[in-house]
Structure formats: structure tokens, C-alpha cells
Motif scaffolding. Structure first.
Motif, PDB file in Angstrom:
ATOM      1  N   LYS A  47      21.883 -22.220 -29.062  1.00 21.84           N
ATOM      2  CA  LYS A  47      22.910 -22.177 -30.099  1.00 21.84           C
ATOM      3  C   LYS A  47      24.169 -21.510 -29.566  1.00 21.84           C
ATOM      4  O   LYS A  47      25.283 -21.877 -29.944  1.00 21.84           O
ATOM      5  CB  LYS A  47      22.384 -21.408 -31.319  1.00 21.84           C
ATOM      6  N   ASP A  48      23.960 -20.518 -28.715  1.00 22.55           N
ATOM      7  CA  ASP A  48      25.076 -19.805 -28.078  1.00 22.55           C
ATOM      8  C   ASP A  48      24.930 -19.930 -26.562  1.00 22.55           C
ATOM      9  O   ASP A  48      24.290 -19.099 -25.923  1.00 22.55           O
ATOM     10  CB  ASP A  48      25.058 -18.337 -28.493  1.00 22.55           C
ATOM     11  N   LEU A  51      25.053 -17.118 -23.733  1.00 20.35           N
ATOM     12  CA  LEU A  51      23.981 -16.171 -23.416  1.00 20.35           C
ATOM     13  C   LEU A  51      23.316 -16.477 -22.079  1.00 20.35           C
ATOM     14  O   LEU A  51      22.626 -15.622 -21.523  1.00 20.35           O
ATOM     15  CB  LEU A  51      22.927 -16.178 -24.525  1.00 20.35           C
ATOM     16  N   GLU A 129      19.315 -11.496 -34.480  1.00 20.21           N
ATOM     17  CA  GLU A 129      20.206 -12.612 -34.815  1.00 20.21           C
ATOM     18  C   GLU A 129      20.114 -13.740 -33.789  1.00 20.21           C
ATOM     19  O   GLU A 129      20.292 -14.909 -34.127  1.00 20.21           O
ATOM     20  CB  GLU A 129      21.649 -12.117 -34.906  1.00 20.21           C
ATOM     21  N   ASN A 130      19.837 -13.393 -32.544  1.00 15.35           N
ATOM     22  CA  ASN A 130      19.784 -14.380 -31.465  1.00 15.35           C
ATOM     23  C   ASN A 130      18.357 -14.636 -30.992  1.00 15.35           C
ATOM     24  O   ASN A 130      18.135 -15.029 -29.846  1.00 15.35           O
ATOM     25  CB  ASN A 130      20.653 -13.910 -30.291  1.00 15.35           C
ATOM     26  N   ASP A 133      17.492 -18.190 -29.394  1.00 16.82           N
ATOM     27  CA  ASP A 133      18.028 -18.423 -28.050  1.00 16.82           C
ATOM     28  C   ASP A 133      17.304 -17.571 -27.010  1.00 16.82           C
ATOM     29  O   ASP A 133      17.003 -18.048 -25.903  1.00 16.82           O
ATOM     30  CB  ASP A 133      19.531 -18.125 -28.012  1.00 16.82           C
ATOM     31  N   LEU A 239      24.239  -8.998 -25.018  1.00 21.10           N
ATOM     32  CA  LEU A 239      24.167  -8.462 -26.370  1.00 21.10           C
ATOM     33  C   LEU A 239      24.478  -6.967 -26.391  1.00 21.10           C
ATOM     34  O   LEU A 239      25.016  -6.456 -27.383  1.00 21.10           O
ATOM     35  CB  LEU A 239      22.782  -8.731 -26.966  1.00 21.10           C
TER      36      LEU A 239
END
Length: 536
Positions: A47-48, A51, A129-130, A133, A239
Motif C-alpha cells: 500500500k505504501d 516502505l 497502521e502499516n 505492508d 516508521l
């Protein structure tokens, strides 16, 4: 990848209609399975995407390459395909990271516990939140199924949560002095710059379990990520940056061929005041020897050979479930996996039958495929050791009742989940840690006999036993020579629990309220002249 999923969904939709021909009934499931398998071999979509950090490490709050420009390749253990490349840091690169950590320590050590708590809590929130991923990165470079990877991310993040709550509660003591008029106080201070060396089997949890208490106590760190699984650690570093961790407080570096050289710097540089290492006993001994030149504080979580004991009075079904959880988690690639399963003679056959039936239900494959319970081993060396243990047991009279072979049709690093009966103490598996999906069942007669065999190992990390006799529970728990005991459970890891071993499994504890003390020094302050009477 998007087109592949779209085509797969179209095919799935087609199967919901009435399929009239026999050909369609036979063909559609095969086509769908084929596309599912093909899709699982493709790169996962994050999604990101930011990363995924390639060719850079995190030093002094910035993303930097190795000064030499050298990199090393990281491959997917499921497919053997290239994931990407990471920097091959050397001695000079490592010293730069140490210098950054030392500079940051002068300021970070003076932050209040509440300030450090808020930083760790923000880091925890970002990991949650991540989670998807991070789990994809773990499955991609480690091979474990997505369900296991998501569980690891939660477990890993929980160390930041736990130690965010410990950071404001670092207390000293007031000690009665034997000298009239004196007062003795103790202060808990951060030890300094810490070198952290983590393994590949839990690429998220092992780094957070070390960084969490270090930061909570006010230390700064240089964390060396494992060469097999660097991208998870680097994503966690990203992060940290987003969480506002000050520059230089957390430094994450990578190396593969240069790992011995980087380890040498971390263990001998006088700026580093503590080393925390998780890995093999052999490497741990080498690092301990290297640390002796500067007398660093050490935490070593090393190899294990966990006994798993099932007594006649145990609930067999509960014991089978516990053995499955302990032995086959992450395809047997954890340091606390049951390595020797001892079953008392009265229930041996019943346990073996139920255990084998459960193992037969496992589904082995690429961790991104739906329904997969077990993935590949990390590399060909792991496969070779597992196969050697199985063949050695067969040669010496054991019987393979489930599995026992490689799975080349899936890839080079797959091995069948295996159950072996009629094990004896002369077999290699009795002495060596298998670190793979092979369960050897040993039969025993008496409590005294099995405790003696269980304690015969040079290592003592974890041990498990199942019994409904309360007197036996207390007796055996106290007599097992291990650092951690699971009673009627196969899962013992918890951020709230002190993790560590005895004998050649190392020393020090991670997690829990004891974990933070590994990153502290106790300073004693004596105040004189405190006994004078009050002035009128």
C-alpha cells in the motif's frame, strides 16, 4: 499483478454460474489454481511502496548507501527470485553509525521517561497502521505464511507499546545506611550506545524486542539487520523516522559478506557499551570473546534444544495442540521450538496417532497463497540440515510416519512437515537443534528418567511439559534446567514475560520489566551529614 487478480476474479465469478459440461467442471478449478499459484510468485503490492528501502541504510536520521557503493542481493526463499539489494556496509560505515549514535546519546539520555514513552507509542501506532505492508515484507523475504507474518507484526509492535509504558517508571531505591548520618540512593542510568545484532527468523520482533527497552532507558542504538531479511528492519526504521525519533538515536545498518567485519567493530569499539545478540551459540561465544577487550555488557539469546514432555496424566488432545503450536510454528524455525518430544509409554501410541493426523492436514506452499499453513525454510543450508537429521534417524532405526522428504515441485527450500517415531538418544536430533519442520517422538517410562534426559543438553533455553498432577507440575518446573517453562501450553512468548535461557543458551532477559534493566547501570550515591538535628 492487478491484471492477474482481475483475471482470477473473472474466472472465480464464472464458476458461480451453472457449469453444464464435464470439461468445465474439471478445467475451471485447475485454471483458477494455476493463476493463484502464478499470482503468488509475483512481487507483492505494498500500500505504501516507500516502505521498501533498497540500497540504503538508516544512519543519523538519513537514508545513506555504503561508502563503497557495494550491495548484496536478497532472494525470496519461496521462489528463489530476487527481491532487491541492500547496502554492504563495512567497518568505516559502521563506525559512522556508531559516531551518530554517540552524538545523539548526549541529548537523548536527558529526555524524560514520559518523552521517550510518547516516541515509542507513536512508533507502535505506525507499525499497527502499516501492519499489512510489514507482514508482506516478512512473508516475501522470510517465507512464513501471511497469517503468521501479521501475528509477528502485532507481537513486534507490542514491544514498543510495553516499553513505552515502562519508560516513565524507571525507579531507583533509598537504602538504609549502616553509617550514622548517611543516606544511600541508587539511580538507574542508560548504559550508553548499544550494538544490536538480530536474526532472520523473526525480522520484525527481534529488532523491536531490543530497541524498545534500549530507547525506554535512554540509550541509542546501532542495529545490524540480518542479511537474509533486511527489508523488514529497514521498513521499521522508516516508521521510526515518521514517529519523530531524533536523528542518530536509531541507526539500522545492513551487511552480508561483511557481517563478521561489522560484528568485529560493534564488539570492539569502546563507544559501544552493550551488545545484544540473538543467534547461534557458536557465534555468541565468538562475540563474547571479542567483547572482552572492552568489557562490554552482554545479552545473549542463543541456541536451544527444547524438551517437550507429555506425561500419562496429561490431556492428550491439549498436549497434541501444544506440540503442534510449539514444534511447527514458522516451519520449526524458532529457537524455542520443541526439538525433542518425549511421550510417556502409556499414551505414546495415542499421542503419536493424533499428532500425525494433525500434521497431515498442513498445507505447504508460498506464504502469499490463501490457506497455506507452512512456508519454505530460509535457504538450502537449512534444508540440508533437516534432511540430514531425518536420514540419520531412519538409519538408526526410527520410523517416518508423515513426510520425510524435500518438495522440489514447490521450490528448492521446501521440506515436508515430518513426524518420526521410535526415536532414541543416539540420533542426531537428540543432540542438535533441527530448526525445521521435523518432529521426533521419544518414548519414556518415568519422570526421573525423562527429566534427566531433558537436562542432558548443553543448552537450556525453553522447555515444555503437560500434566494434570499439581505436585508434578511444581516439581518438574523447578527441576528442568531451562530459562523458560511452558506448562500445558506450547506458546510462551509474550512482551510481558522475561525471555532468555541458561547454560549455553546465553544470559540476560528480553521483554518484561526485567528487560529494561539490561540497558541500564545502577549508580550509587551516598549522602553524608544527613543526621544532624533540625536548627531551632
Amino acid at each position: 499483478m492487478t491484471k492477474m487478480i482481475s483475471l482470477q476474479n473473472t474466472l472465480l465469478s464464472s464458476t458461480r454460474t451453472v457449469v453444464r459440461s464435464q470439461f468445465q467442471r474439471r478445467t475451471f478449478p485447475r485454471v483458477i489454481q494455476s493463476y493463484t499459484r502464478l499470482a503468488s510468485t509475483m512481487a507483492p503490492q505494498l500500500k505504501d511502496p516507500s516502505l521498501l528501502k533498497q540500497n540504503v541504510c538508516y544512519v543519523n536520521g538519513e537514508w545513506v548507501s555504503a561508502k563503497s557503493g557495494k550491495t548484496f542481493e536478497v532472494h525470496d526463499p519461496s521462489t528463489g527470485k530476487l527481491i532487491g539489494t541492500a547496502p554492504e556496509f563495512d567497518e568505516a560505515d559502521t563506525k559512522t553509525a556508531i559516531k551518530a549514535a554517540a552524538s545523539a546519546f548526549e541529548t537523548f539520555r536527558h529526555k524524560t521517561g514520559r518523552e521517550r514513552s510518547k516516541l515509542l507509542r507513536k512508533w507502535y501506532d505506525l507499525m499497527i497502521e502499516n501492519q499489512d505492508d510489514l507482514a508482506k515484507l516478512i512473508t516475501w523475504e522470510n517465507g512464513k505464511p501471511m497469517a503468521d507474518a501479521k501475528g509477528e507484526v502485532t507481537y513486534a509492535a507490542n514491544f514498543f507499546e510495553w516499553f513505552s509504558e515502562e519508560a516513565p517508571r524507571i525507579y531507583g531505591d533509598v537504602i538504609p545506611s549502616s553509617v550514622p548520618g548517611n543516606r544511600v540512593l541508587t539511580l538507574k542510568e542508560p548504559i550508553g550506545v548499544c550494538g544490536l545484532i538480530t536474526p532472520w527468523n523473526f525480522p520484525a520482533a527481534m529488532v523491536t524486542r531490543k530497541i524498545g527497552p534500549a530507547l525506554a532507558s535512554g540509550c541509542t542504538v546501532v542495529a545490524k539487520a540480518p542479511g537474509e531479511t533486511p527489508f523488514t528492519s529497514l521498513a521499521i526504521a522508516e516508521l521510526a523516522h515518521r514517529a519523530g525519533i531524533p536523528a542518530g538515536v536509531v541507526n539500522v545498518i545492513t551487511a552480508n559478506a561483511n557481517t563478521p567485519a561489522v560484528g568485529q567493530v560493534l564488539t570492539t569499539d569502546p563507544t559501544i557499551r552493550k551488545i545484544s545478540f540473538t543467534g547461534s551459540t557458536g557465534v555468541g561465544k565468538l562475540l563474547m570473546k571479542q567483547c572482552s577487550s572492552t568489557l562490554k555488557k552482554l545479552s545473549l539469546e542463543l541456541g536451544g534444544n527444547a524438551p517437550f514432555i507429555v506425561f500419562d496424566d496429561a490431556d492428550v488432545d491439549v498436549a497434541v495442540a501444544g506440540a503442534i503450536a510449539s514444534k511447527f510454528r514458522s516451519s520449526g524455525q524458532t529457537c524455542v521450538c520443541a526439538n525433542r518430544i518425549f511421550v510417556q509409554a502409556g499414551i505414546y501410541d495415542e499421542f503419536a496417532k493424533k499428532f500425525a493426523e494433525k500434521v497431515k492436514t498442513f498445507k505447504v506452499g508460498n506464504g502469499f497463497e490463501e490457506g497455506i499453513t507452512h512456508g519454505p525454510l530460509i535457504h538450502d543450508r537449512a534444508i540440508s540440515k533437516v534432511e540430514a537429521h531425518v536420514r540419520d534417524a531412519e538409519k538408526k532405526g526410527a520410523k517416518v510416519v508423515v513426510g520425510g522428504n524435500k518438495m522440489p515441485e514447490l521450490g528448492p527450500n521446501y521440506f515436508q512437515p515430518t513426524v518420526i517415531t521410535h526415536m532414541t538418544t543416539e540420533m542426531a536430533m537428540a543432540e542438535e537443534e533441527t530448526f525445521g519442520p521435523v518432529a521426533g517422538l521419544f518414548k519414556f517410562s518415568t519422570e526421573e528418567e525423562v527429566v534427566k534426559i531433558a537436562n542432558s543438553s548443553e543448552v537450556g533455553l525453553a522447555g515444555y511439559f503437560f500434566s494434570r498432577d499439581i505436585e508434578r507440575v511444581h516439581r518438574v518446573a523447578e527441576h528442568l534446567e531451562v530459562g523458560m517453562v511452558g506448562v500445558n501450553t506450547g506458546l510462551i512468548s509474550d512482551p510481558a514475560a522475561p525471555f532468555g535461557g541458561v547454560k549455553e543458551s546465553g544470559f540476560g532477559r528480553e521483554g518484561s520489566l526485567y528487560g529494561i534493566s539490561e540497558y541500564q547501570v545502577t549508580k550509587m550515591v551516598t549522602y553524608g551529614g544527613m543526621g544532624k538535628p533540625l536548627q531551632k
